[in-house]
Enzyme design. Structure first.
Site, mmCIF file in Angstrom:
data_model
loop_
_atom_site.group_PDB
_atom_site.id
_atom_site.type_symbol
_atom_site.label_atom_id
_atom_site.label_comp_id
_atom_site.label_asym_id
_atom_site.label_seq_id
_atom_site.Cartn_x
_atom_site.Cartn_y
_atom_site.Cartn_z
ATOM 1 N N HIS A 58 14.890 1.304 -4.373
ATOM 2 C CA HIS A 58 15.208 1.027 -5.785
ATOM 3 C C HIS A 58 13.920 0.831 -6.574
ATOM 4 O O HIS A 58 13.203 -0.154 -6.403
ATOM 5 C CB HIS A 58 16.063 -0.232 -5.882
ATOM 6 C CG HIS A 58 16.545 -0.525 -7.263
ATOM 7 N ND1 HIS A 58 17.878 -0.494 -7.606
ATOM 8 C CD2 HIS A 58 15.892 -0.841 -8.402
ATOM 9 C CE1 HIS A 58 18.017 -0.783 -8.885
ATOM 10 N NE2 HIS A 58 16.804 -1.009 -9.396
ATOM 11 N N HIS A 60 11.992 2.064 -10.641
ATOM 12 C CA HIS A 60 12.120 2.737 -11.941
ATOM 13 C C HIS A 60 10.792 3.450 -12.213
ATOM 14 O O HIS A 60 9.898 2.885 -12.843
ATOM 15 C CB HIS A 60 12.438 1.723 -13.039
ATOM 16 C CG HIS A 60 13.725 0.996 -12.828
ATOM 17 N ND1 HIS A 60 14.868 1.302 -13.537
ATOM 18 C CD2 HIS A 60 14.068 0.000 -11.964
ATOM 19 C CE1 HIS A 60 15.858 0.506 -13.133
ATOM 20 N NE2 HIS A 60 15.387 -0.286 -12.179
ATOM 21 N N GLN A 153 20.462 2.636 -18.848
ATOM 22 C CA GLN A 153 19.813 1.332 -19.072
ATOM 23 C C GLN A 153 20.436 0.548 -20.233
ATOM 24 O O GLN A 153 20.512 -0.669 -20.198
ATOM 25 C CB GLN A 153 18.318 1.538 -19.356
ATOM 26 C CG GLN A 153 17.545 0.291 -19.742
ATOM 27 C CD GLN A 153 17.327 -0.662 -18.577
ATOM 28 O OE1 GLN A 153 16.441 -0.470 -17.764
ATOM 29 N NE2 GLN A 153 18.158 -1.695 -18.500
ATOM 30 N N HIS A 211 23.385 -0.691 -10.964
ATOM 31 C CA HIS A 211 22.833 -2.011 -11.278
ATOM 32 C C HIS A 211 24.032 -2.920 -11.548
ATOM 33 O O HIS A 211 24.763 -2.710 -12.516
ATOM 34 C CB HIS A 211 21.975 -1.950 -12.536
ATOM 35 C CG HIS A 211 20.585 -1.452 -12.323
ATOM 36 N ND1 HIS A 211 20.305 -0.183 -11.887
ATOM 37 C CD2 HIS A 211 19.380 -2.065 -12.503
ATOM 38 C CE1 HIS A 211 18.995 -0.038 -11.804
ATOM 39 N NE2 HIS A 211 18.406 -1.161 -12.169
ATOM 40 N N GLU A 214 23.340 -8.135 -12.454
ATOM 41 C CA GLU A 214 21.942 -8.584 -12.480
ATOM 42 C C GLU A 214 21.810 -9.639 -13.580
ATOM 43 O O GLU A 214 21.340 -9.371 -14.675
ATOM 44 C CB GLU A 214 20.973 -7.419 -12.715
ATOM 45 C CG GLU A 214 19.526 -7.885 -12.515
ATOM 46 C CD GLU A 214 18.497 -6.799 -12.791
ATOM 47 O OE1 GLU A 214 18.884 -5.699 -13.255
ATOM 48 O OE2 GLU A 214 17.304 -7.053 -12.556
ATOM 49 N N ASP A 310 11.368 -1.991 -7.192
ATOM 50 C CA ASP A 310 11.951 -2.087 -8.536
ATOM 51 C C ASP A 310 10.966 -1.739 -9.653
ATOM 52 O O ASP A 310 11.229 -0.825 -10.439
ATOM 53 C CB ASP A 310 12.552 -3.484 -8.769
ATOM 54 C CG ASP A 310 13.568 -3.515 -9.898
ATOM 55 O OD1 ASP A 310 14.058 -2.442 -10.306
ATOM 56 O OD2 ASP A 310 13.894 -4.616 -10.365
#
Ligand code: FE2
Length: 429
Positions: A58, A60, A153, A211, A214, A310
């Site tokens: 995971h 970005h 997102q 996701h 979170e 991440d």
């Protein structure tokens, strides 16, 4: 007699067994106590640990390496991170994203990671980041396997044309369907988003990595909906929930119920301890919550847990070099997994569990017939690897050495002597 391309001798496997490993072309040909035939190249591992590569399950890559030059997150919260990122997004170019992501991939490979699952923000009419990472995936295929997740997102239902963008992203290079139900404006919309995500993934035949939850809000309970939908669509083994930090705040009775249905739906949980220990607890007074999914309890219940880095120098986390062993080290601490067997379980989360999430249904550990992707560590065991955070001495991908590093050595000058210190006790574990 067949001649191997490589024979790696005196290699320590995670179970402390010492073996030789023969490699022919791009595959592991044999693993045995003693391999008689020589290789065209012989590598002496000197009793050091040899494992499958780390898997960064995971990250970005589109946002990576954007701080401190372009933005700073002053509150340190997830929500300000999303706001700062949305301000950068309009200025992205394909070349800019590729340049930053390429650098981050090189760092990860140098640390022994050869499989990277990157979420890519598709809340952008131009899908610039997706086009960039799709190109990079092909360009860097000799070095790394990259999976791209269509990641909304800024939401699916609460973002203009969110559904169209998700579908376009899948047709323009995204591999996996993502989601962010806790970001939608209402719980009902969060559930609708998940229903859409599963319907889309089923229609397109894709894996799912959402996701999910979170947040520190114990009322955020979308993972249970994912488990239910996984059963409804018979998508067992293809679904991951990432972050899931709200689990940290659930009451024990609900936590138990959730673990039970997670196991029944064969879902994986992907924890991101470095970023979440920074982002979570920001609204707490004292005590402040740790904000990581309860990996020890999940693992003990038989639920696959993998780990992600991440963020590397982005609006959510300003530090990092992409060394997944650091994420494992943090996971071990936050999860109270300091027992010997528990530390070995954490090392598995960073390696074999990640391999299972990345390649469902395929062998996840070093076995004959598997691609010759492996790492020779500068440490003799998984526990020592987590204590020392050693360099990946040799990283092999499809039977070729793709990265090498010198073990770190330190000199201390004491009473006229030059002493070498390498942080190993006289009786190494
Ligand atoms: Fe993430």
């Amino acid at each position: 007699m067949e001649r191997w391309n490589y024979v790696i001798r005196n290699a320590k496997l995670t179970g402390a067994r010492s073996v030789d490993i023969a490699i022919k072309d791009d595959r592991i040909a044999d693993i045995a106590d003693n391999i008689a035939e020589t290789g065209i190249e012989e590598i002496d591992a000197h009793g050091q640990l040899v494992t499958v590569p780390l898997v960064d399950a995971h990250i970005h890559l589109d946002a990576t390496l954007t701080v401190p030059e372009r933005t700073t997150n002053h509150s340190g919260t997830l929500l300000e991170g999303i706001q700062r990122w949305s301000e950068i997004k309009p200025d992205l170019t394909v070349e800019d994203v590729k340049t930053r992501a390429r650098e981050a991939i090189l760092w990860e490979v140098a640390h022994g990671t050869l499989q990277i699952r990157s979420h890519v923000d598709i809340c952008d009419e131009k899908l610039t980041a997706l086009h960039a990472l799709r190109e990079l995936k092909d360009e860097m295929a000799e070095l790394v396997d990259l999976q791209l997740v269509a990641f909304p997102q800024e939401g699916v239902l609460c973002y203009p044309h969110g559904q169209e963008l998700m579908e376009t992203a899948l047709h323009e290079g995204a591999d996996i369907v993502g989601g962010i139900p806790h970001y939608e404006w209402t719980r009902e919309d969060g559930i609708r988003e998940l229903e859409y995500v599963f319907e889309l993934a089923h229609r397109e035949g894709r894996m799912i990595d959402v996701h999910c939850d979170e947040t520190d809000d114990p009322e955020s309970r979308f993972v249970e909906t994912m488990a239910r939908l996984t059963k409804v669509y018979e998508w067992e083994g293809r679904v991951s929930a990432s972050h899931t930090t709200a689990m940290h705040s659930y009451n024990p009775a609900y936590g138990f119920k959730l673990r039970r249905i997670l196991r029944q739906s064969d879902m994986a949980i992907i924890a991101n301890p470095l970023t979440n220990v920074v982002l979570q607890g920001r609204f707490d007074d004292f005590p402040k919550r740790r904000g990581m999914a309860p990996i020890k309890e999940l693992d003990a219940y038989g639920i696959p847990v993998a780990l992600g880095f991440d963020c590397i120098m982005d609006p959510w986390y300003p530090l990092g070099t992409g060394n997944l062993l650091q994420a494992a080290w943090m996971a071990l601490h936050l999860g109270h997994m300091t027992g010997a067997q528990e530390m070995e379980r954490v090392f598995r989360m960073a390696t074999v569990n990640g391999q299972s999430v990345f390649y469902p249904g395929q062998p996840n550990d070093l076995v004959a017939g598997r691609p010759a992707d492996l790492v020779i560590w500068d440490a003799p065991s998984a526990i020592e690897a987590l204590r020392l955070l050693p360099v990946a001495q040799t990283v092999m991908r499809h039977g070729h050495i793709v990265a090498q590093a010198e073990p770190s050595r330190h000199q201390v000058y004491y009473q006229g002597q030059n002493l070498t210190v390498n942080f190993r006790p006289r009786t190494a574990r």
